[in-house]
Design an enzyme around this catalytic site. Structure first.
Site, PDB file in Angstrom:
ATOM      1  N   ARG A  49      13.333 -54.633 -14.814  1.00  8.41           N
ATOM      2  CA  ARG A  49      13.474 -54.260 -13.419  1.00  8.41           C
ATOM      3  C   ARG A  49      14.863 -54.524 -12.859  1.00  8.41           C
ATOM      4  NH1 ARG A  49       8.415 -54.984 -14.436  1.00  8.41           N
ATOM      5  NH2 ARG A  49       9.239 -56.598 -15.771  1.00  8.41           N
ATOM      6  N   THR A  50      15.332 -55.758 -13.022  1.00  6.10           N
ATOM      7  CA  THR A  50      16.585 -56.131 -12.372  1.00  6.10           C
ATOM      8  C   THR A  50      17.741 -55.314 -12.941  1.00  6.10           C
ATOM      9  OG1 THR A  50      15.684 -58.330 -12.082  1.00  6.10           O
ATOM     10  CG2 THR A  50      18.041 -58.099 -11.744  1.00  6.10           C
ATOM     11  N   LYS A  54      31.833 -63.955 -31.585  1.00  4.77           N
ATOM     12  CA  LYS A  54      32.965 -64.467 -32.381  1.00  4.77           C
ATOM     13  C   LYS A  54      33.325 -65.890 -31.985  1.00  4.77           C
ATOM     14  CE  LYS A  54      35.149 -59.883 -32.414  1.00  4.77           C
ATOM     15  NZ  LYS A  54      36.322 -59.135 -31.931  1.00  4.77           N
ATOM     16  N   ARG A  69      23.061 -62.183 -15.738  1.00  6.83           N
ATOM     17  CA  ARG A  69      21.803 -62.916 -15.988  1.00  6.83           C
ATOM     18  C   ARG A  69      22.012 -63.751 -17.246  1.00  6.83           C
ATOM     19  NH1 ARG A  69      15.684 -60.703 -16.080  1.00  6.83           N
ATOM     20  NH2 ARG A  69      16.076 -60.875 -13.863  1.00  6.83           N
ATOM     21  N   HIS A  84      17.264 -66.652  -8.290  1.00 12.51           N
ATOM     22  CA  HIS A  84      17.286 -65.198  -8.457  1.00 12.51           C
ATOM     23  C   HIS A  84      17.439 -64.606  -7.039  1.00 12.51           C
ATOM     24  CE1 HIS A  84      16.687 -61.307 -10.003  1.00 12.51           C
ATOM     25  NE2 HIS A  84      15.602 -61.474 -10.724  1.00 12.51           N
TER      26      HIS A  84
HETATM   27  C1  NCD Z   1      11.697 -62.446 -12.781  1.00 10.59           C
HETATM   28  C2  NCD Z   1      12.834 -63.201 -13.433  1.00 10.59           C
HETATM   29  O1  NCD Z   1      13.521 -62.666 -14.301  1.00 10.59           O
HETATM   30  O2  NCD Z   1      13.013 -64.330 -13.014  1.00 10.59           O
HETATM   31  N1  NCD Z   1      11.700 -61.087 -13.109  1.00 10.59           N
HETATM   32  C3  NCD Z   1      12.406 -60.248 -12.294  1.00 10.59           C
HETATM   33  O3  NCD Z   1      13.607 -60.245 -12.292  1.00 10.59           O
HETATM   34  N2  NCD Z   1      11.710 -59.478 -11.451  1.00 10.59           N
HETATM   35  C4  NCD Z   1      10.375 -63.070 -12.937  1.00 10.59           C
HETATM   36  C5  NCD Z   1       9.901 -63.421 -14.314  1.00 10.59           C
HETATM   37  O4  NCD Z   1      10.550 -63.129 -15.316  1.00 10.59           O
HETATM   38  O5  NCD Z   1       8.816 -63.995 -14.393  1.00 10.59           O
END
Ligand code: NCD
Length: 322
Positions: A68-69, A98, A119, A148
């Site tokens: 999703r993100t 590397k 991320r 997040h």
């Molecule tokens: C979440 C995350 O990555 O923290 N997912 C997201 O980005 N919607 C929640 C999760 O992974 O449980």
């Protein structure tokens, strides 16, 4: 006039800003983002395109899996005619393999881009990236069990759209409160407003750390820990369910996954008519699929859909294009 000037000052303040934690926002900034996101939604509804991010390049640097993100940041940039450099799994595909240091990787990447969305499995990694970057803003798309913030923006926006306020709310947050970064950011976001009461439902092993609990209480957020579904208050404004974050467990023996709350159609009877059911997704087994069609279930409706307009706004703001 005064209001307009205020909005302009707020907008200008975002240019070049790192977005690392929801705690860096305040009420005026949140409401500004919501107002702009509403406009973006109109644009999307009318299927109108925009060139707001034309000639911009956003790097999506994802050390952890994402559906999703990642796709919503990519779509946000592209819907506004911007482009993205997509780096998935950099530990294998970039010079990290590397042995290049994290800071050097960030500096190399920023040379060719206008913004980095990151991320990473470590708490504080987005801050580290921001410390390393000389020129471009960093957006935290999840730093381990830390935060997040862009998910919290869409979660708060969803609650706001449904209840027209972010204060005086009663909510239930359930699941992995220890490791869930979306929970941490949402609690921080809710503590920016007055008179909110949050019921936390989880197994003992997955409660929020005591120090965070005290922090939120001190901020004025009323927190009540409950142990079973039958303790859920009637007519809560929202339920926010999360999965157990097994990838954060040191010992990944599946047999050790703690008991966790599950929404079945029977449990759903404890919700009020106006209670919205939320989940950041992915859902594993903590919401039964029979719940998905309930009109109060927002996780495959407005909650997930709000990711796109919120990220369109955020990218435009930090890139100085609004
Ligand atoms: C979440 C995350 O990555 O923290 N997912 C997201 O980005 N919607 C929640 C999760 O992974 O449980």
């Amino acid at each position: 006039m005064g209001k307009k000037l205020d909005a302009t000052a707020l907008i200008n303040g975002f240019k070049g800003q790192d977005i690392l934690s929801i705690a860096q926002f305040d009420q005026p900034r949140l409401f500004l983002i919501f107002a702009l996101a509403k406009q973006m939604k109109q644009l999307l509804l009318k299927n109108k395109s925009s060139d707001l991010l034309e000639k911009t390049i956003t790097t999506l640097l994802f050390f952890e899996p994402s559906s999703r993100t990642f796709s919503s940041f990519a779509a946000a940039a592209r819907r506004l005619n911007g482009t993205t450099i997509d780096i998935l799994n950099p530990s294998q595909t970039s010079s990290v393999a590397k042995g290049e240091s994290f800071s050097d990787t960030i500096r190399a990447l920023e040379t060719n881009t206008d913004c980095i969305v990151i991320r990473h499995p470590e708490i504080g990694s987005a801050q580290k990236a921001a410390d390393a970057a000389f020129f471009v803003p960093i957006i935290n798309a999840g730093d381990g069990a830390g935060e997040h913030p862009t998910q919290a923006l869409m979660d708060l926006f969803t609650i706001y759209e449904h209840h027209n306020t972010l204060q005086g709310l009663t909510g239930v947050i359930a699941g992995d409160l220890l490791n869930g970064r979306t929970v941490h950011s949402l609690l921080k976001g809710l503590s920016l407003f007055e008179k909110n009461t949050i019921y936390l439902l989880s197994s003992k092993q997955l409660r929020i750390p005591r120090v965070d609990w005290l922090h939120f209480q001190n901020k004025g957020l009323k927190i009540v820990e409950i142990e079973k579904e039958s303790d859920i208050p009637k007519n809560a404004h929202f339920w926010y369910w999360t999965r157990v974050q097994t990838e954060r467990f040191k010992n990944t023996d599946v047999k050790k996954i703690p008991e966790h709350p599950v929404i079945t159609t029977t449990v759903l009877e404890l919700a009020g008519r106006q209670t919205i059911i939320m989940h950041p997704l992915p859902r594993i087994d903590e919401i039964h699929p029979d719940v998905d069609r309930d009109p109060r279930a927002m996780y495959f409706r407005s909650q997930i859909q709000n990711g796109l307009p919120i990220r369109m706004v955020l990218l435009s703001l930090v890139l100085g294009k609004i």
